[in-house]
Motif scaffolding. Structure first.
Motif, PDB file in Angstrom:
ATOM      1  N   MET A   1     -52.566 -29.056  47.506  1.00 49.52           N
ATOM      2  CA  MET A   1     -51.611 -29.120  48.597  1.00 49.52           C
ATOM      3  C   MET A   1     -50.854 -27.791  48.645  1.00 49.52           C
ATOM      4  SD  MET A   1     -48.421 -31.782  49.214  1.00 49.52           S
ATOM      5  CE  MET A   1     -49.408 -33.131  48.703  1.00 49.52           C
ATOM      6  N   PRO A   2     -50.720 -27.219  49.840  1.00 42.85           N
ATOM      7  CA  PRO A   2     -49.975 -25.957  49.935  1.00 42.85           C
ATOM      8  C   PRO A   2     -48.528 -26.127  49.461  1.00 42.85           C
ATOM      9  CG  PRO A   2     -51.162 -26.401  51.965  1.00 42.85           C
ATOM     10  CD  PRO A   2     -51.293 -27.613  51.106  1.00 42.85           C
ATOM     11  N   ARG A   3     -48.003 -25.039  48.958  1.00 40.98           N
ATOM     12  CA  ARG A   3     -46.647 -25.066  48.381  1.00 40.98           C
ATOM     13  C   ARG A   3     -45.592 -25.468  49.413  1.00 40.98           C
ATOM     14  NH1 ARG A   3     -43.192 -20.123  46.663  1.00 40.98           N
ATOM     15  NH2 ARG A   3     -41.562 -21.186  45.518  1.00 40.98           N
ATOM     16  N   ILE A   4     -45.726 -24.986  50.649  1.00 42.02           N
ATOM     17  CA  ILE A   4     -44.714 -25.274  51.671  1.00 42.02           C
ATOM     18  C   ILE A   4     -44.744 -26.755  52.062  1.00 42.02           C
ATOM     19  CG2 ILE A   4     -46.135 -24.667  53.665  1.00 42.02           C
ATOM     20  CD1 ILE A   4     -42.496 -23.723  53.321  1.00 42.02           C
ATOM     21  N   VAL A   5     -45.934 -27.361  52.099  1.00 38.91           N
ATOM     22  CA  VAL A   5     -46.030 -28.784  52.438  1.00 38.91           C
ATOM     23  C   VAL A   5     -45.377 -29.615  51.335  1.00 38.91           C
ATOM     24  CG1 VAL A   5     -47.637 -30.689  52.841  1.00 38.91           C
ATOM     25  CG2 VAL A   5     -48.087 -28.452  53.836  1.00 38.91           C
ATOM     26  N   ARG A   6     -45.635 -29.230  50.093  1.00 44.18           N
ATOM     27  CA  ARG A   6     -45.007 -29.932  48.968  1.00 44.18           C
ATOM     28  C   ARG A   6     -43.489 -29.802  49.040  1.00 44.18           C
ATOM     29  NH1 ARG A   6     -43.177 -29.225  43.871  1.00 44.18           N
ATOM     30  NH2 ARG A   6     -43.695 -30.827  42.358  1.00 44.18           N
ATOM     31  N   LEU A   7     -43.020 -28.610  49.389  1.00 40.71           N
ATOM     32  CA  LEU A   7     -41.578 -28.372  49.515  1.00 40.71           C
ATOM     33  C   LEU A   7     -40.974 -29.298  50.571  1.00 40.71           C
ATOM     34  CD1 LEU A   7     -39.433 -25.604  48.959  1.00 40.71           C
ATOM     35  CD2 LEU A   7     -39.661 -25.883  51.405  1.00 40.71           C
ATOM     36  N   PHE A   8     -41.649 -29.420  51.732  1.00 42.38           N
ATOM     37  CA  PHE A   8     -41.153 -30.303  52.791  1.00 42.38           C
ATOM     38  C   PHE A   8     -41.115 -31.755  52.345  1.00 42.38           C
ATOM     39  CE2 PHE A   8     -42.467 -27.228  56.358  1.00 42.38           C
ATOM     40  CZ  PHE A   8     -41.199 -26.700  56.407  1.00 42.38           C
ATOM     41  N   ILE A   9     -42.173 -32.214  51.692  1.00 46.74           N
ATOM     42  CA  ILE A   9     -42.237 -33.609  51.276  1.00 46.74           C
ATOM     43  C   ILE A   9     -41.163 -33.919  50.238  1.00 46.74           C
ATOM     44  CG2 ILE A   9     -43.665 -35.290  50.056  1.00 46.74           C
ATOM     45  CD1 ILE A   9     -46.090 -34.002  51.479  1.00 46.74           C
ATOM     46  N   VAL A  10     -41.022 -33.048  49.253  1.00 47.81           N
ATOM     47  CA  VAL A  10     -40.038 -33.281  48.186  1.00 47.81           C
ATOM     48  C   VAL A  10     -38.624 -33.295  48.749  1.00 47.81           C
ATOM     49  CG1 VAL A  10     -39.002 -32.228  46.132  1.00 47.81           C
ATOM     50  CG2 VAL A  10     -41.475 -32.442  46.309  1.00 47.81           C
ATOM     51  N   HIS A  11     -38.305 -32.336  49.597  1.00 40.31           N
ATOM     52  CA  HIS A  11     -36.935 -32.251  50.099  1.00 40.31           C
ATOM     53  C   HIS A  11     -36.643 -33.300  51.170  1.00 40.31           C
ATOM     54  CE1 HIS A  11     -35.531 -28.939  47.683  1.00 40.31           C
ATOM     55  NE2 HIS A  11     -36.740 -28.428  47.818  1.00 40.31           N
TER      56      HIS A  11
END
Length: 111
Positions: A1-11
């Motif tokens: 999973m791309p880092r930015i997508v993970r960032l969006f999901i986590v936040h």
């Protein structure tokens, strides 16, 4: 999973957790008698879901914004310092027609 997508999901998840805490505190302290209103309602679960969901949109949006702004890289060169002094532009007079004092009053009285 791309880092930015993970960032969006986590936040986004963090924002919804914060919204759940916020709604729980609203109910616990009975702010503006909200718990009294919801508990007396015939659809308290739906009302609580809507309150949590829409507050979650706000909290997760703010959380994602803070996370994105935190990704900024520090500038390479030290910032600040004194700027070069620039001369202010010279004022240029603009021609304007001016009628004699009292002429407007005379025109209004005649009209």
């Amino acid at each position: 999973m791309p880092r930015i997508v993970r960032l969006f999901i986590v936040h986004t998840a963090l924002g919804y957790v914060a919204a759940a805490v916020f709604v729980a505190l609203l109910y616990w302290f009975d702010i503006v008698r909200l718990w009294s209103l919801v508990s007396a309602s015939n659809i308290p679960v739906f009302a609580t879901f809507l309150l949590w969901f829409f507050n979650g949109i706000v909290f997760s949006g703010a959380q994602i914004g803070i996370a994105i702004m935190g990704l900024a890289e520090a500038p390479d060169a030290p910032g600040g310092g004194k700027r070069a002094v620039t001369a202010a532009p010279a004022a240029v007079p603009a021609p304007a027609r001016v009628s004699a004092p009292g002429a407007r009053r005379a025109r209004l009285a005649a009209g």
